[in-house]
Design an enzyme around this catalytic site. Sequence first.
Site, PDB file in Angstrom:
ATOM      1  N   GLU A 145      24.828  51.477  -7.993  1.00  0.00           N
ATOM      2  CA  GLU A 145      25.024  52.604  -7.085  1.00  0.00           C
ATOM      3  C   GLU A 145      25.060  52.120  -5.631  1.00  0.00           C
ATOM      4  O   GLU A 145      24.229  51.335  -5.208  1.00  0.00           O
ATOM      5  CB  GLU A 145      23.897  53.636  -7.258  1.00  0.00           C
ATOM      6  CG  GLU A 145      23.851  54.264  -8.645  1.00  0.00           C
ATOM      7  CD  GLU A 145      25.067  55.129  -8.974  1.00  0.00           C
ATOM      8  OE1 GLU A 145      25.836  55.468  -8.047  1.00  0.00           O
ATOM      9  OE2 GLU A 145      25.245  55.447 -10.168  1.00  0.00           O
ATOM     10  N   CYS A 196      17.617  60.469 -10.945  1.00  0.00           N
ATOM     11  CA  CYS A 196      17.964  59.098 -10.554  1.00  0.00           C
ATOM     12  C   CYS A 196      18.357  59.023  -9.087  1.00  0.00           C
ATOM     13  O   CYS A 196      17.943  58.103  -8.374  1.00  0.00           O
ATOM     14  CB  CYS A 196      19.096  58.549 -11.421  1.00  0.00           C
ATOM     15  SG  CYS A 196      18.553  58.178 -13.100  1.00  0.00           S
ATOM     16  N   HIS A 238      22.942  52.464 -12.920  1.00  0.00           N
ATOM     17  CA  HIS A 238      23.089  53.379 -14.060  1.00  0.00           C
ATOM     18  C   HIS A 238      23.623  52.593 -15.258  1.00  0.00           C
ATOM     19  O   HIS A 238      24.497  51.730 -15.098  1.00  0.00           O
ATOM     20  CB  HIS A 238      24.037  54.539 -13.712  1.00  0.00           C
ATOM     21  CG  HIS A 238      23.306  55.766 -13.266  1.00  0.00           C
ATOM     22  ND1 HIS A 238      23.489  56.340 -12.032  1.00  0.00           N
ATOM     23  CD2 HIS A 238      22.369  56.537 -13.902  1.00  0.00           C
ATOM     24  CE1 HIS A 238      22.701  57.409 -11.932  1.00  0.00           C
ATOM     25  NE2 HIS A 238      22.019  57.549 -13.048  1.00  0.00           N
TER      26      HIS A 238
END
Length: 197
Positions: free
Chosen positions: A84, A147, A169
């Site tokens: 991310e 998250c 992820h």
Amino acid sequence: MKKGRTRVLVSGFMSFLEIEVNPTETLMEQIQALEFSDIELKAVVLPVEFQNAFKVLKQEILKFKPDLVLSFGVANQRQNLELERIAINFKSSKNEDTSGYRPNDEPILIDGPDGIFSNLNIIQMINQLTVQEIPIAISNSAGTYVCNALMYELCLDAEENKYFAGFIHTPSTWPADKLLTSALKMIESPVTIHTKN
Ligand code: PCA
């Protein structure tokens, strides 16, 4: 680079919603059982709760004093490991978290910045891991569930307290051994553990 072994704290999440066994919890159990030569590693599993996930992680950060924190969470619909890039100051969900709390279009931190980037060198990480044939990509959205909230608070804390932090992820469909092998290559990659100022 600092002297001594790099201290790496990794985290996964417990089960939630339709995820009966969270692959990132299994991953933490597998990783914790291993010995590493270049890094000092600790693995923790966090509750899928907006209010508590980062609180639990922060306790571990204070105890372990990591140079680097890599947090993992599962996401349906993803085919690759996804690093991310950014977390946003926003939480919203159709579903409750495991404490029964359901945010409805709210900021995570009322006076916080709109977004915060991971301070990892994610482009170099992707380049190096792609050469090693790890199915990995950059993601520009960690969603608006737990998250993203964890990554947001983690990256703010990392900026303030001068350590490195990132969020990954994972697909929900990979066999555990494929996830373990890929995650280990990422954790042990020189570009990951040596991203030091
Ligand atoms: N995935 C969820 C929260 C816990 C997890 O493993 C998410 O993507 O927000």
